[in-house]
Design a protein around this motif. Structure first.
Motif, PDB file in Angstrom:
ATOM      1  N   ASP A 115      -9.648  -4.665   1.264  1.00 21.90           N
ATOM      2  CA  ASP A 115      -8.421  -5.248   0.730  1.00 21.90           C
ATOM      3  C   ASP A 115      -7.828  -6.211   1.747  1.00 21.90           C
ATOM      4  OD1 ASP A 115      -7.747  -3.054  -1.601  1.00 21.90           O
ATOM      5  OD2 ASP A 115      -8.602  -2.125   0.199  1.00 21.90           O
ATOM      6  N   VAL A 143      -0.005  -8.463   4.549  1.00 24.97           N
ATOM      7  CA  VAL A 143      -0.892  -7.949   3.500  1.00 24.97           C
ATOM      8  C   VAL A 143      -2.212  -7.430   4.059  1.00 24.97           C
ATOM      9  CG1 VAL A 143       0.141  -9.251   1.609  1.00 24.97           C
ATOM     10  CG2 VAL A 143      -1.712 -10.293   2.960  1.00 24.97           C
ATOM     11  N   VAL A 177      -2.205  -5.240   6.501  1.00 19.65           N
ATOM     12  CA  VAL A 177      -1.919  -3.921   7.063  1.00 19.65           C
ATOM     13  C   VAL A 177      -2.492  -2.806   6.198  1.00 19.65           C
ATOM     14  CG1 VAL A 177      -0.073  -2.307   7.643  1.00 19.65           C
ATOM     15  CG2 VAL A 177       0.085  -4.703   8.369  1.00 19.65           C
ATOM     16  N   PHE A 178      -2.435  -2.993   4.880  1.00 20.50           N
ATOM     17  CA  PHE A 178      -3.004  -1.977   3.997  1.00 20.50           C
ATOM     18  C   PHE A 178      -4.452  -1.693   4.401  1.00 20.50           C
ATOM     19  CE2 PHE A 178      -5.406  -0.511   0.399  1.00 20.50           C
ATOM     20  CZ  PHE A 178      -4.588   0.458  -0.169  1.00 20.50           C
ATOM     21  N   LEU A 200      -4.754   0.294   7.684  1.00 22.20           N
ATOM     22  CA  LEU A 200      -4.427   1.716   7.530  1.00 22.20           C
ATOM     23  C   LEU A 200      -5.503   2.436   6.732  1.00 22.20           C
ATOM     24  CD1 LEU A 200      -0.601   1.360   6.855  1.00 22.20           C
ATOM     25  CD2 LEU A 200      -1.735   2.070   8.968  1.00 22.20           C
ATOM     26  N   LYS A 214       4.279  12.757   2.720  1.00 22.13           N
ATOM     27  CA  LYS A 214       4.962  11.974   1.704  1.00 22.13           C
ATOM     28  C   LYS A 214       3.942  11.406   0.717  1.00 22.13           C
ATOM     29  CE  LYS A 214       8.442  10.059   3.641  1.00 22.13           C
ATOM     30  NZ  LYS A 214       9.357   9.185   4.372  1.00 22.13           N
ATOM     31  N   THR A 215       4.255  11.459  -0.566  1.00 22.39           N
ATOM     32  CA  THR A 215       3.394  10.866  -1.579  1.00 22.39           C
ATOM     33  C   THR A 215       3.824   9.429  -1.828  1.00 22.39           C
ATOM     34  OG1 THR A 215       3.121  13.014  -2.620  1.00 22.39           O
ATOM     35  CG2 THR A 215       2.539  11.075  -3.939  1.00 22.39           C
ATOM     36  N   LEU A 216       2.878   8.520  -1.716  1.00 26.26           N
ATOM     37  CA  LEU A 216       3.199   7.108  -1.934  1.00 26.26           C
ATOM     38  C   LEU A 216       2.915   6.752  -3.385  1.00 26.26           C
ATOM     39  CD1 LEU A 216       1.542   5.648   1.286  1.00 26.26           C
ATOM     40  CD2 LEU A 216       3.898   6.420   0.973  1.00 26.26           C
ATOM     41  N   LYS A 217       3.733   5.862  -3.903  1.00 23.37           N
ATOM     42  CA  LYS A 217       3.580   5.455  -5.299  1.00 23.37           C
ATOM     43  C   LYS A 217       2.690   4.215  -5.398  1.00 23.37           C
ATOM     44  CE  LYS A 217       7.895   4.799  -5.543  1.00 23.37           C
ATOM     45  NZ  LYS A 217       9.159   4.228  -6.015  1.00 23.37           N
ATOM     46  N   GLY A 218       2.117   4.049  -6.571  1.00 23.29           N
ATOM     47  CA  GLY A 218       1.454   2.804  -6.926  1.00 23.29           C
ATOM     48  C   GLY A 218       0.229   2.464  -6.110  1.00 23.29           C
ATOM     49  N   SER A 219       0.118   1.199  -5.808  1.00 30.79           N
ATOM     50  CA  SER A 219      -1.128   0.702  -5.228  1.00 30.79           C
ATOM     51  C   SER A 219      -1.397   1.209  -3.824  1.00 30.79           C
ATOM     52  CB  SER A 219      -1.123  -0.828  -5.232  1.00 30.79           C
ATOM     53  OG  SER A 219      -0.099  -1.285  -4.387  1.00 30.79           O
ATOM     54  N   VAL A 220      -0.403   1.766  -3.182  1.00 27.94           N
ATOM     55  CA  VAL A 220      -0.647   2.304  -1.836  1.00 27.94           C
ATOM     56  C   VAL A 220      -0.831   3.825  -1.853  1.00 27.94           C
ATOM     57  CG1 VAL A 220       0.465   0.406  -0.607  1.00 27.94           C
ATOM     58  CG2 VAL A 220       1.862   2.323  -1.381  1.00 27.94           C
ATOM     59  N   LEU A 255      -2.990   6.025   0.442  1.00 29.76           N
ATOM     60  CA  LEU A 255      -2.638   6.226   1.847  1.00 29.76           C
ATOM     61  C   LEU A 255      -1.657   7.380   2.059  1.00 29.76           C
ATOM     62  CD1 LEU A 255      -2.126   2.492   2.949  1.00 29.76           C
ATOM     63  CD2 LEU A 255      -4.156   3.904   3.287  1.00 29.76           C
ATOM     64  N   ILE A 267       0.413  10.524   2.885  1.00 25.20           N
ATOM     65  CA  ILE A 267       0.252  11.506   3.963  1.00 25.20           C
ATOM     66  C   ILE A 267       0.347  12.886   3.322  1.00 25.20           C
ATOM     67  CG2 ILE A 267       1.155  12.375   6.130  1.00 25.20           C
ATOM     68  CD1 ILE A 267       0.048   9.522   6.318  1.00 25.20           C
TER      69      ILE A 267
END
Lengths: 243, 243, 243, 243, 243, 243
Positions: free
Chosen positions: C24, C37, C39-40, C43, C218-224, C227, C229
């Motif tokens: 990506d 952009v 950084v995704f 990570l 933490k649950t990330l939403k959407g396109s990330v 990642l 945690i």
């Protein structure tokens, strides 16, 4: 020795200038290395001076070599000619430039400016690119002309009000440079003499509380043995306390 | 000598560590003065090392005495243990504290941090207030306990992620301190070994262009005479150019 | 991929280099936006690397994108190539200049220099004004010539001792640039490999005490989302503690 | 959403506040990692906003994530709530302190203060040590009390004239905190609204000359593909030029 | 008065601009001395303004003379036009240059930039070298051309994104300069109006806690007597507390 | 007046001290406001002094009010007592603290330290929290005791080698404070006398090249009219050029 003459010419009547060239070290100081190997001589002369109850010391090289170490070994004020000229320059101009000898020593002046806090008062450190000992030669004024030219460039380009001469060897040239350049020109040897006299008048001596206290008593090995901090050396310095 | 052991234990197989104690100078470094008088020994050892075509030098005192001067006299990398530990610390923590020996030397670490650019990465320079040579004594762990206590105070109070040990004499204690304190503890001797090896691998040598070029050829007077920059010394160093 | 080759060529025998291009993100990084952009991908690769128990990570873009965020997600050392080259440069020269690709990215290097503490060690950030991907093209050496010209200008005008190449894409060109310019030239990919190996040798890992501790679960939403945690990710990282 | 309410309550009559929560990213931002993964959402919302010819953007997280990247993608002003509050604070007090949520994010505020130039205006960054989402909970005022206590400590100990609240989630609490603490309390969401309106009134838009110019046209791979800088996106932004 | 017009033209409908020229002081401010002797007038006008319950004050000289002193004498916000333009400039460009009138006043702008924290955001302070009052003359656009030329030089040479006009007297010229130069041009009078309105909207007033508290009650001698801080003056200011 | 006595007691035999209290202004200076309104008196006295061909001026208030403005109006050196004491302090100690009167004036000292370049040499600015005029009262030593206590706290807590007294009104107390505190105590009035004498000996006068040149000729309106820079005033100052 012309630095001694410059110092004497400016000193108060009650001040006796003793100009000494350390018996150890380089003839001129033009590198970090020269600085480093000149420190032995500086410390040696302070040690001798203490036996004679010297009131104050001036380190007459623009890199102020061994300044903090020397201060640890005595209660008498010790003034470097670089710091002296910077202090004076800030009181008569908002910004100054330094004109020194060799390009490679510019970094030394930059380090001092930073450590003393004067980086922003100095617009630029310039080099005339002349070897220090050329200042001693009779070359029909050629070296002098080079220095004056660099000072004039500084005056024109640097947005300054004054110039600091970055080498003790320029001490005797200051009046003529100043006259030719037409703005105040500060020279460290004479500046240091007045600052040393000032501190003495004010009864201010190197603080022996904190990090400039006398070094811990210690025997040094080898070629630096003569500088060992012995009990009797420390006794010597205690004279200040009784007085 | 425990610094040599620490260095050897971390070095690559292909690296030979030669640990030397200069024959001139103080036994421990606990003041600006001690720093200054130790420089002769540093320069002397580098000079000897050049004859043996040493690949890199480590100045194993936390004040990095004579670092720039030494760099001028050789193309080989010269690494100070203070700078080495600061570099490493910033890569594994956003902020660190230094724990050194005597309070009076804290100012030396502060100056280095400022000149190297790490002032803001270091939250605080702390002193355990133990003489350097106590680190050599067998005192049943008392000195070690004092250091660990200071490190734990740093961990608790300073908002840091790592601790830098501010004395080469702590090299052998690092593993135990690290274990007790529970955060990364960086020690300079080992850090410097890896940095020196890294520079050599990268084929990076001390720049001889600009202010770390070889010092001007010059005969030194008196007790520092043996360090004179002669024509043959400069020849010696030209070996790097042909290769 | 030439950065991978450069890395492998310098790595120790016991080091295995795994060069990855994130799936990506942008093909080249030439703006704050491109940095952001990318950084995704950084990570994401660290996360994958953790499953493979990677020992250390190198972020091979001169803006060090996502460096602190990546460090939070692992105990393994994470090294940026900009920081790596700055660290190395200060050990072999008192002042350096950076030669990067596009003018608009000079500000990114300036920010890094400031945040890492190297602003005063860098005289100037210069741009050769070539798009990053031109470094990949076979243009008969034209791009190389432009870079070398800019480096020579830096050497002549900037009062430096070394040059830092400001783009990972220049990794394979370093030897020829260095030869043509005649002063040390530091390149970040190779520098970072040696620093990563050094940290591992020293048993120094990213501090998990303080602000680089693992991010809060933490649950990330959407396109990330990938990642996020999670508890199991954190478990994964606990391997370091048991060992 | 309470930040939207706070913004609307302060906005001019002619200003329409559109409060959006990015569909991608973390629910709260409490680490470098959370910052990094929230940038996608920030850039995505600005992109959407451009289609709607939004006049200005506010990044309503105290770390100002993605601020420079967002600015590159639009001519409209983009204001971060941290910068907004710092600007305002310096106009009504000579020194301020920041009170934020978690200790681990203090470093983020410190970095911003440094990069924006406000380090010396801020005496101290303090953390109330409450998770961000606790600000959303109805806990009978417990969280509020903790914040007020930390503010009062700042008032008493820090030699300040004002307090900056270091979290967008505190926006609705500002009036009560201000009343209890008895000195000016600055909150970023409202401050940013007024600064955005001010810039628009002044006809000042993000400079497209230099390093905040539109990013080079580029197709992004993978999950960030939707943010690609296409020709049509750039066309969109050219609306500003014709007008 | 054109500064008043510029202010009025930008002010919100609900804002009444009262433009006053102090009855005491110099006609233009072109030196530290002019700055110093203009302070009496600034303080006098604020004092008068307090009787009229003025909501905010703008000091419309680019040196921000008497700013902190004025802030002490009122709870109303007091904004200097230099600070106002610097704040605005940093939000729309990463780096800016200042174009002022006389060379000798550049140092004043440099001091302000340093004290406000914007030194690194400003690439260069430039002077068009025109006397301030030339801005009032009808000289067929000659003065305007000189300013535009200097701005264009800044745009070309300084690596900036915006320009700050360094004199209140340029307020009416801003639109034309901006158009000719083609990058954002920030002018302080209008910027200050919007910042003052913003602070009032936000209910933020000059902190009276700490060093901007009302000055100690004191009778002044001689020509400054009318500025004495009397009991009744302090009463006047207490209106803010009751409200 | 005790400041005059302190000055006279330290002055060289050939120096005549003329101590004047401006007829305009506040009786004591305890705020930015007091500073500002005292400048008229400072400039007025320098103007009068020029008629008497005064050799140097000392601004005997620790905020150095009007220093740069005063320098513009004369070729004679003008020294502030704050700067004087800072200069002296750095030559006898590596770090110092300031002990001043009221807390609200600490910020003034902090600003001066920053502008003069001494921020890092000063560990802390402390206030004894006594009104300036209490220094004039005969209160049986109570005020003196408070100052000594604060100095002793500084000695114990601040890691300093010397103390700077932050108020001209403490001039006569210096010897006793120094004796009680047991480390060097620097006082500005006496320090300034020696620096002024030093500059005169060195033939160094305020640079009239650059930003401290005489102010542009200008008629001032209203209450500051008497300070107008007229042709005859400038003539007066030309005496220096002919000599």
């Amino acid at each position: 020795m012309k630095m001694g003459s410059a110092a004497s010419s400016i000193a108060s009547n009650s001040t006796q200038i003793v100009a000494v060239t350390p018996k150890d070290g380089p003839e001129s100081i033009e590198s970090h290395f020269d600085e480093a190997v000149s420190v032995f001589g500086v410390l040696d002369e302070v040690r001798k001076g203490e036996l004679e109850q010297t009131d104050a010391y001036i380190v007459a090289c623009f890199g102020d070599p061994g300044l903090y170490a020397a201060r640890e070994t005595t209660r008498a004020p010790v003034i470097g000619i670089a710091e002296a000229s910077f202090h004076m320059a800030t009181m008569i101009s908002s910004r100054f430039s330094v004109v020194t000898t060799l390009s490679r020593t510019k970094i030394i002046a930059e380090h001092l400016l930073k450590n003393y806090g004067f980086s922003e008062h100095c617009r630029r450190v310039r080099a005339a690119d002349i070897p220090v000992l050329d200042l001693e030669k009779d070359d029909g004024g050629r070296t002098l002309d080079i220095i004056i030219s660099e000072c004039l460039r500084a005056k024109k380009e640097d947005e300054i009000g004054a110039i600091v001469l970055g080498c003790g060897g320029m001490a005797d040239l200051t009046p003529i440079i100043s006259k030719e350049v037409g703005i105040p020109v500060i020279e460290g040897v004479t500046a240091a003499v007045k600052l040393a006299e000032s501190l003495i008048s004010l009864n201010l001596t190197t603080s022996k509380y904190g990090d400039w206290a006398f070094p811990p008593q210690k025997t040094l090995k080898g070629s630096v043995h003569s500088l060992s901090i012995t009990d009797s050396y420390q006794q010597l310095n205690r004279r200040y306390i009784s007085s």
